[in-house]
Motif scaffolding. Structure first.
Motif, mmCIF file in Angstrom:
data_model
loop_
_atom_site.group_PDB
_atom_site.id
_atom_site.type_symbol
_atom_site.label_atom_id
_atom_site.label_comp_id
_atom_site.label_asym_id
_atom_site.label_seq_id
_atom_site.Cartn_x
_atom_site.Cartn_y
_atom_site.Cartn_z
ATOM 1 N N ARG A 21 0.630 -1.012 0.145
ATOM 2 C CA ARG A 21 0.274 -0.146 0.336
ATOM 3 C C ARG A 21 0.684 1.304 0.086
ATOM 4 N N THR A 22 1.961 1.160 0.691
ATOM 5 C CA THR A 22 3.033 2.033 0.560
ATOM 6 C C THR A 22 3.176 2.818 -0.820
ATOM 7 N N ILE A 27 4.151 6.054 -5.904
ATOM 8 C CA ILE A 27 4.272 5.990 -7.099
ATOM 9 C C ILE A 27 2.800 7.335 -7.416
ATOM 10 N N VAL A 28 1.753 6.860 -6.462
ATOM 11 C CA VAL A 28 0.798 8.642 -7.172
ATOM 12 C C VAL A 28 2.661 9.867 -6.891
ATOM 13 N N ARG A 29 2.374 9.832 -5.338
ATOM 14 C CA ARG A 29 3.123 10.920 -5.269
ATOM 15 C C ARG A 29 4.239 11.445 -6.333
ATOM 16 N N ALA A 30 4.305 10.198 -6.398
ATOM 17 C CA ALA A 30 6.325 10.708 -7.167
ATOM 18 C C ALA A 30 5.239 11.011 -8.545
ATOM 19 N N LEU A 31 4.399 10.576 -9.077
ATOM 20 C CA LEU A 31 3.996 11.284 -10.255
ATOM 21 C C LEU A 31 3.432 12.357 -10.508
ATOM 22 N N GLY A 275 11.387 -5.641 0.821
ATOM 23 C CA GLY A 275 10.771 -4.916 2.357
ATOM 24 C C GLY A 275 11.465 -3.457 2.277
ATOM 25 N N PHE A 276 9.769 -2.861 2.672
ATOM 26 C CA PHE A 276 10.030 -1.804 2.785
ATOM 27 C C PHE A 276 10.382 -1.088 3.992
ATOM 28 N N VAL A 277 11.222 -1.513 4.868
ATOM 29 C CA VAL A 277 11.242 -1.570 6.125
ATOM 30 C C VAL A 277 12.701 -1.160 6.354
#
Length: 376
Positions: A21-22, A27-31, A275-277
């Protein structure tokens, strides 16, 4: 450009937090940072825990119904996007919406993160596997977030379509306005672990960590575990209650302070995509100790910003923890290298530049195919 977005694996408004989800939200924020307008076209979730022909056909029917409704809205508003981007598809979460709309309106199709497991071509997941492969075949650009995924995708994608873009995060969200004291008041090294408490791979990660810590019980450490879930009752007894603090699910706003108040981040990463962490911990200046699995080596500079061991090897994990617990200079140097690694290779700005290139490449590829096929 105007970008239509969907995430069939896990919509970005899903109530349960996760790395998936993060990443979708990032991705939306980067776009947007790259100057593009993003429209979340659908929050339809095609993911199912169990496969089977009947289940997959039912999901497909629901997805096509959703796609037709979106098409009607676009036509009514006279507002067709320039490109459709789908985040994370595979045999358990195929995408029928993006391919349907892109074919109907003749616009480019982009996929960010796709996993492919050929062993799923037969059996309960066969229809889902074929649907995911069909989406990949239609895509004008496919972005792999790890080199491991890219190697699997090369079996069905040409080099002009496939791009590797390392995962990224918004580093500004992990800064704190004031200093945070590391270590314990008793001088013990503070280890931090963060992961959801679910059965399966997550629970196995906790089991490996507990086994590793028992091998270094004579060293001066304390452990904080952030996370919650249905397997918590089985996980908690694995750890020494005198040396372990369970803090539950922590809001993301409080995570930077939690990271920065610790000395080392540890997570065995069983079957983790990357591993996003590990990104979050490094951005806060923590050296990491983890499993050498899938995309983890893509985001952790082994020997520089962290120490990795073979997946599930509790003894090797224990040795790496021992190395950092005993060597404060090594911890400090790796922590500084971790920050540099994130700012250089995994910042939101880097993600925005990469995705912008992908969108333009998708447009060019789409236009080329239209010329070759006589405008179709």
């Amino acid at each position: 450009m105007k970008v239509a977005f969907t995430a069939p694996m896990k919509p970005i408004d899903h109530p349960v937090p996760s790395g998936d989800r993060t990443m979708g939200r990032l991705i939306v924020r980067a776009l947007q940072l790259a100057g593009h307008e993003v429209d979340v076209a659908s929050t339809f979730r095609s993911w199912r825990a169990e496969g089977g022909e009947d289940v997959t056909r039912e999901v497909k029917e629901l997805a096509i119904t959703e796609a037709k409704a979106i098409a009607e809205r676009w036509i009514e508003r006279g507002d067709v996007p320039d490109v459709f981007l789908t985040y994370h598809l595979y045999h358990k979460a195929p995408d029928w919406i993006g391919p349907y709309l892109c074919a109907k309106f003749n616009i480019p199709y982009v996929v960010v993160e796709a996993s492919r497991a050929p062993k799923r071509q037969a059996g309960n997941w066969a229809l889902g596997f074929n649907a995911a492969d069909a989406a990949l075949a239609q895509a004008n650009q496919v972005v792999a977030l790890t080199n491991a995924d890219a190697q699997c995708l090369k079996e069905v994608l040409n080099d002009d379509v496939l791009t590797v873009l390392p995962p990224f995060l918004e580093t500004a969200k992990f800064e704190v306005s004031h200093s945070v004291t590391k270590g314990s008041a008793d001088g013990k090294i503070r280890l931090l672990c963060a992961g959801m408490m679910r059965e399966g791979d997550k629970q196995f990660s906790y089991m490996v960590l507990a086994a590793a810590l028992k091998q270094i019980a004579d060293l001066p450490w304390r452990l904080t575990i952030a996370g919650d879930g249905p397997a918590r009752g089985e996980i908690e007894p694995l750890f020494d209650p005198e040396r372990t603090e369970f803090v539950g699910l922590i809001p993301w706003q409080e995570m930077p302070r939690l990271y920065r108040s610790h000395d080392v981040f540890v997570w065995p990463a069983i079957r983790e995509a990357f591993g996003f962490v590990f990104l979050e911990a490094q951005s806060c200046g923590l050296p990491v100790v983890g499993g050498r699995v899938f995309g983890v080596p893509d985001i952790v500079e082994e020997g520089t910003s962290g120490l990795l061991s073979d997946e599930g090897d509790a003894s090797a994990l224990a040795q790496n923890l021992m190395s950092l617990i005993k060597n404060p200079h090594k911890r400090e140097n790796m922590g500084l290298a971790a920050i540099e690694n994130i700012h250089k290779n995994h910042s939101l700005e880097a993600g925005a530049r990469g995705l912008d290139k992908v969108l333009h490449a998708a447009l060019e590829h789409h236009q080329f195919k239209r010329r070759v096929h006589g405008g179709r």
